[in-house]
Scaffold this motif. Structure first.
Motif, PDB file in Angstrom:
ATOM      1  N   GLU A  66     -93.624-116.875  72.382  1.00 26.76           N
ATOM      2  CA  GLU A  66     -94.732-116.483  71.524  1.00 26.76           C
ATOM      3  C   GLU A  66     -94.317-115.392  70.543  1.00 26.76           C
ATOM      4  O   GLU A  66     -94.758-115.373  69.387  1.00 26.76           O
ATOM      5  CB  GLU A  66     -95.907-116.000  72.380  1.00 26.76           C
ATOM      6  CG  GLU A  66     -96.550-117.088  73.220  1.00 26.76           C
ATOM      7  CD  GLU A  66     -97.071-118.225  72.352  1.00 26.76           C
ATOM      8  OE1 GLU A  66     -97.751-117.943  71.343  1.00 26.76           O
ATOM      9  OE2 GLU A  66     -96.775-119.389  72.672  1.00 26.76           O
ATOM     10  N   VAL A  67     -93.455-114.478  71.002  1.00 26.76           N
ATOM     11  CA  VAL A  67     -92.957-113.424  70.113  1.00 26.76           C
ATOM     12  C   VAL A  67     -92.164-114.039  68.962  1.00 26.76           C
ATOM     13  O   VAL A  67     -92.340-113.669  67.793  1.00 26.76           O
ATOM     14  CB  VAL A  67     -92.086-112.425  70.902  1.00 26.76           C
ATOM     15  CG1 VAL A  67     -91.332-111.494  69.958  1.00 26.76           C
ATOM     16  CG2 VAL A  67     -92.944-111.605  71.859  1.00 26.76           C
ATOM     17  N   ILE A  68     -91.276-114.983  69.278  1.00 29.39           N
ATOM     18  CA  ILE A  68     -90.484-115.649  68.238  1.00 29.39           C
ATOM     19  C   ILE A  68     -91.389-116.369  67.253  1.00 29.39           C
ATOM     20  O   ILE A  68     -91.204-116.274  66.027  1.00 29.39           O
ATOM     21  CB  ILE A  68     -89.492-116.639  68.875  1.00 29.39           C
ATOM     22  CG1 ILE A  68     -88.444-115.871  69.702  1.00 29.39           C
ATOM     23  CG2 ILE A  68     -88.794-117.476  67.801  1.00 29.39           C
ATOM     24  CD1 ILE A  68     -87.558-116.766  70.525  1.00 29.39           C
ATOM     25  N   ARG A  69     -92.382-117.085  67.783  1.00 31.95           N
ATOM     26  CA  ARG A  69     -93.312-117.807  66.905  1.00 31.95           C
ATOM     27  C   ARG A  69     -94.055-116.838  65.991  1.00 31.95           C
ATOM     28  O   ARG A  69     -94.214-117.084  64.784  1.00 31.95           O
ATOM     29  CB  ARG A  69     -94.306-118.599  67.751  1.00 31.95           C
ATOM     30  CG  ARG A  69     -95.328-119.396  66.922  1.00 31.95           C
ATOM     31  CD  ARG A  69     -96.432-119.963  67.802  1.00 31.95           C
ATOM     32  NE  ARG A  69     -97.134-118.911  68.514  1.00 31.95           N
ATOM     33  CZ  ARG A  69     -98.056-118.134  67.954  1.00 31.95           C
ATOM     34  NH1 ARG A  69     -98.373-118.286  66.669  1.00 31.95           N
ATOM     35  NH2 ARG A  69     -98.656-117.204  68.661  1.00 31.95           N
ATOM     36  N   ALA A  70     -94.524-115.701  66.539  1.00 35.44           N
ATOM     37  CA  ALA A  70     -95.282-114.733  65.750  1.00 35.44           C
ATOM     38  C   ALA A  70     -94.422-114.148  64.630  1.00 35.44           C
ATOM     39  O   ALA A  70     -94.892-113.981  63.497  1.00 35.44           O
ATOM     40  CB  ALA A  70     -95.805-113.622  66.657  1.00 35.44           C
ATOM     41  N   TYR A  71     -93.155-113.842  64.932  1.00 35.89           N
ATOM     42  CA  TYR A  71     -92.260-113.301  63.907  1.00 35.89           C
ATOM     43  C   TYR A  71     -91.968-114.343  62.825  1.00 35.89           C
ATOM     44  O   TYR A  71     -91.870-114.012  61.638  1.00 35.89           O
ATOM     45  CB  TYR A  71     -90.954-112.813  64.538  1.00 35.89           C
ATOM     46  CG  TYR A  71     -91.008-111.359  64.949  1.00 35.89           C
ATOM     47  CD1 TYR A  71     -90.795-110.338  64.030  1.00 35.89           C
ATOM     48  CD2 TYR A  71     -91.285-111.001  66.264  1.00 35.89           C
ATOM     49  CE1 TYR A  71     -90.853-109.004  64.399  1.00 35.89           C
ATOM     50  CE2 TYR A  71     -91.349-109.660  66.655  1.00 35.89           C
ATOM     51  CZ  TYR A  71     -91.133-108.675  65.710  1.00 35.89           C
ATOM     52  OH  TYR A  71     -91.199-107.360  66.090  1.00 35.89           O
ATOM     53  N   ALA A 104     -92.781-115.935  57.281  1.00 32.15           N
ATOM     54  CA  ALA A 104     -93.230-116.949  56.324  1.00 32.15           C
ATOM     55  C   ALA A 104     -94.329-116.392  55.429  1.00 32.15           C
ATOM     56  O   ALA A 104     -94.340-116.616  54.202  1.00 32.15           O
ATOM     57  CB  ALA A 104     -93.713-118.184  57.059  1.00 32.15           C
ATOM     58  N   GLN A 105     -95.251-115.640  56.020  1.00 26.46           N
ATOM     59  CA  GLN A 105     -96.342-115.046  55.245  1.00 26.46           C
ATOM     60  C   GLN A 105     -95.812-113.979  54.291  1.00 26.46           C
ATOM     61  O   GLN A 105     -96.256-113.863  53.155  1.00 26.46           O
ATOM     62  CB  GLN A 105     -97.366-114.429  56.195  1.00 26.46           C
ATOM     63  CG  GLN A 105     -98.627-113.911  55.507  1.00 26.46           C
ATOM     64  CD  GLN A 105     -99.380-115.010  54.773  1.00 26.46           C
ATOM     65  OE1 GLN A 105     -99.490-116.136  55.274  1.00 26.46           O
ATOM     66  NE2 GLN A 105     -99.868-114.695  53.590  1.00 26.46           N
ATOM     67  N   LYS A 106     -94.807-113.235  54.757  1.00 23.74           N
ATOM     68  CA  LYS A 106     -94.223-112.193  53.919  1.00 23.74           C
ATOM     69  C   LYS A 106     -93.517-112.776  52.707  1.00 23.74           C
ATOM     70  O   LYS A 106     -93.590-112.244  51.597  1.00 23.74           O
ATOM     71  CB  LYS A 106     -93.250-111.361  54.754  1.00 23.74           C
ATOM     72  CG  LYS A 106     -92.746-110.104  54.071  1.00 23.74           C
ATOM     73  CD  LYS A 106     -91.850-109.310  54.984  1.00 23.74           C
ATOM     74  CE  LYS A 106     -91.323-108.068  54.282  1.00 23.74           C
ATOM     75  NZ  LYS A 106     -90.432-107.278  55.155  1.00 23.74           N
ATOM     76  N   GLU A 107     -92.827-113.916  52.918  1.00 22.43           N
ATOM     77  CA  GLU A 107     -92.151-114.591  51.807  1.00 22.43           C
ATOM     78  C   GLU A 107     -93.148-115.048  50.752  1.00 22.43           C
ATOM     79  O   GLU A 107     -92.913-114.931  49.551  1.00 22.43           O
ATOM     80  CB  GLU A 107     -91.346-115.783  52.319  1.00 22.43           C
ATOM     81  CG  GLU A 107     -90.068-115.387  53.058  1.00 22.43           C
ATOM     82  CD  GLU A 107     -89.283-116.600  53.504  1.00 22.43           C
ATOM     83  OE1 GLU A 107     -89.653-117.731  53.110  1.00 22.43           O
ATOM     84  OE2 GLU A 107     -88.316-116.430  54.255  1.00 22.43           O
ATOM     85  N   LYS A 108     -94.288-115.572  51.214  1.00 26.09           N
ATOM     86  CA  LYS A 108     -95.329-116.008  50.275  1.00 26.09           C
ATOM     87  C   LYS A 108     -95.874-114.820  49.478  1.00 26.09           C
ATOM     88  O   LYS A 108     -96.094-114.916  48.264  1.00 26.09           O
ATOM     89  CB  LYS A 108     -96.471-116.678  51.040  1.00 26.09           C
ATOM     90  CG  LYS A 108     -96.131-118.031  51.609  1.00 26.09           C
ATOM     91  CD  LYS A 108     -97.328-118.647  52.306  1.00 26.09           C
ATOM     92  CE  LYS A 108     -96.988-119.997  52.906  1.00 26.09           C
ATOM     93  NZ  LYS A 108     -98.161-120.590  53.628  1.00 26.09           N
ATOM     94  N   THR A 109     -96.058-113.693  50.176  1.00 27.04           N
ATOM     95  CA  THR A 109     -96.591-112.499  49.529  1.00 27.04           C
ATOM     96  C   THR A 109     -95.609-111.942  48.501  1.00 27.04           C
ATOM     97  O   THR A 109     -95.971-111.544  47.391  1.00 27.04           O
ATOM     98  CB  THR A 109     -96.925-111.411  50.569  1.00 27.04           C
ATOM     99  OG1 THR A 109     -97.827-111.951  51.532  1.00 27.04           O
ATOM    100  CG2 THR A 109     -97.532-110.208  49.907  1.00 27.04           C
ATOM    101  N   ASP A 110     -94.322-111.944  48.883  1.00 24.96           N
ATOM    102  CA  ASP A 110     -93.282-111.411  47.984  1.00 24.96           C
ATOM    103  C   ASP A 110     -93.108-112.253  46.733  1.00 24.96           C
ATOM    104  O   ASP A 110     -92.738-111.729  45.679  1.00 24.96           O
ATOM    105  CB  ASP A 110     -91.957-111.297  48.722  1.00 24.96           C
ATOM    106  CG  ASP A 110     -91.986-110.252  49.830  1.00 24.96           C
ATOM    107  OD1 ASP A 110     -92.886-109.395  49.784  1.00 24.96           O
ATOM    108  OD2 ASP A 110     -91.132-110.299  50.719  1.00 24.96           O
ATOM    109  N   THR A 111     -93.357-113.561  46.857  1.00 22.85           N
ATOM    110  CA  THR A 111     -93.186-114.440  45.703  1.00 22.85           C
ATOM    111  C   THR A 111     -94.461-114.510  44.884  1.00 22.85           C
ATOM    112  O   THR A 111     -94.468-114.962  43.772  1.00 22.85           O
ATOM    113  CB  THR A 111     -92.799-115.855  46.154  1.00 22.85           C
ATOM    114  OG1 THR A 111     -93.774-116.352  47.092  1.00 22.85           O
ATOM    115  CG2 THR A 111     -91.436-115.857  46.808  1.00 22.85           C
TER     116      THR A 111
END
Length: 327
Positions: free
Chosen positions: A310-315, A320-327
Motif C-alpha cells: 500500500e505504501v508503494i502504491r500511495a507513493y 503521478a499526481q506531482k508530475e501532472k501538477t508540475d506540467t
C-alpha cells in the motif's frame, strides 16, 4: 472434494485439512472474502460463497488450490493466503503448486524458501537458465533474498565454489576514508542487508567460517576491479546506484562457470543528478543480448508486510499526481 450448487458451495472431505485451510476462527476465509469483496460462510467442512460470480469463481479457485497444497504437505500461513489471492487475481490459470512448491533452499531453521508470485517464479527460473540475470523492481519483492537463496543452494550443491556479494557504497563515495574504524567497520553499514539475508539462511557460525575461508565474500563494488571471477555466484545488490563505469566493470569481471544476478530499483537512484545509473543504462544496452535475462517486479510481488504494498502504491499515485501538477 465435491462441488455443488453451481460452484457456490465447496465441500472438503478431510476435516483436519479443512480446518487448516479455513484458519483459526475462519480467518483465512475472511482474508479471501475481504480481498475479493464477497462473503464466505463455513459450516463444518463446507464453504458457501456469496457475491458476484467473478469473485466467487476466484475464491473457489483459490480455495481448491490451497487445499491441494495442504494435501501435498505444504503448510498454509496467513501470508500465503494473501500471496495466493494476488497470484490468482493476476492470472486465474496460474498453478499455485508450480509456484509455492518450487523450493529453492531450506534454511538452517528448516524453513523452505520458495517463490510467492509468478514474477518470483520467473526470476528463479531465469537464474537457473541464464548466466546473467537482472531483477528490477521495488523494495520487498524478494529480488536479493531469492538471489541469495539460489547462491547458497548452488554452493551447497557444489555447482559453484564461492559466493560474492557486492553493492555500491554511494553515501561514502566509495573512498570510505572518513568513516571510523578499520576497513571492515567502514564498509559494514553499506553491506549489512546482505549479511542479514545470508544469516537468515545459514547458521551464523557457518557463515562466519565460510567468510573467513574466502568461500563467501562480501565487499563494495569498488573491490571487484581488476579481478576475474570464475566458478562463482555473484550478486550485485542496489545496482541502481552503480555508475555506468562501475556496471561495465562488474559485468566484465564474470568468468567461466559463473552466474551473476544484478538487482535494483530504478525508482530509487541515490546518485548525484549528473551521474547516470549503471542499471538503467545496462537495461537499455543489454536487453536484446541472448543469454542475458531481465525480470521485472511490481508492487504486487511485495512479500513484506501487506502495508508495504500500500505504501508503494500511495507513493506511485503521489508521484503521478506531482508530475501532472508540475506540467
Amino acid at each position: 472434494m465435491n462441488e455443488a450448487d453451481e460452484n457456490k458451495k465447496l465441500v472438503f472431505n478431510n476435516i483436519e485439512l479443512s480446518r487448516q485451510l479455513f484458519g483459526e476462527h475462519n480467518r483465512h476465509l475472511q482474508r479471501i472474502a475481504d480481498a475479493l469483496e464477497i462473503r464466505i460462510h463455513a459450516r463444518g467442512n463446507t464453504v458457501s460463497l456469496e457475491g458476484d460470480s467473478i469473485g466467487s469463481n476466484l475464491a473457489r479457485n483459490i480455495l481448491n488450490q490451497l487445499y491441494d497444497l495442504l494435501k501435498s504437505g505444504y503448510p498454509v500461513y496467513p501470508n500465503d493466503i494473501d500471496y495466493a489471492v494476488r497470484v490468482i487475481c493476476n492470472d486465474d490459470r496460474a498453478c499455485l503448486k508450480d509456484i509455492f512448491l518450487d523450493t529453492v533452499y531450506i534454511t538452517s531453521k528448516k524453513r523452505s524458501i520458495a517463490p510467492k508470485s509468478l514474477n518470483q517464479k520467473d526470476y528463479i527460473d531465469a537464474m537457473r537458465n541464464f548466466d546473467i540475470v537482472f531483477g528490477i523492481g521495488p523494495a520487498g519483492t524478494g529480488k536479493t533474498y531469492l538471489a541469495m537463496a539460489m547462491a547458497v543452494a548452488a554452493l551447497s550443491k557444489g555447482i559453484v565454489n564461492r559466493i560474492i556479494l557486492t553493492r555500491p557504497a554511494v553515501e561514502a563515495g566509495e573512498t570510505l576514508g572518513f568513516l571510523p574504524g578499520d576497513l571492515t567497520e567502514k564498509v559494514d553499514p553499506y553491506l549489512r542487508p546482505l549479511y542479514d539475508a545470508l544469516h537468515d539462511m545459514m547458521r551464523f557460525e557457518k557463515a562466519s567460517g565460510l567468510m573467513q575461508q574466502g568461500v563467501i565474500e562480501v565487499a563494495p563494488i569498488a573491490f571487484m576491479r581488476g579481478r576475474t571471477l570464475n566458478d562463482s555466484f555473484i550478486i550485485l545488490d542496489e545496482a541502481q546506484n552503480t555508475t555506468s563505469e562501475q556496471m561495465k566493470m562488474f559485468l566484465t569481471r564474470i568468468g567461466f562457470n559463473s552466474k551473476a544476478v544484478i538487482t535494483g530499483d530504478i525508482t530509487q537512484v541515490d546518485l548525484p543528478a549528473h551521474r547516470r545509473s549503471g542499471l538503467i543504462e545496462a537495461r537499455n544496452i543489454l536487453q536484446n543480448i541472448k543469454g542475458i535475462q531481465f525480470v521485472y517486479f511490481s508492487k504486487t510481488d511485495v512479500v513484506r508486510h501487506r502495508l508495504v504494498q500500500e505504501v508503494i502504491r500511495a507513493y506511485e499515485e503521489w508521484d503521478a499526481q506531482k508530475e501532472k501538477t508540475d506540467t
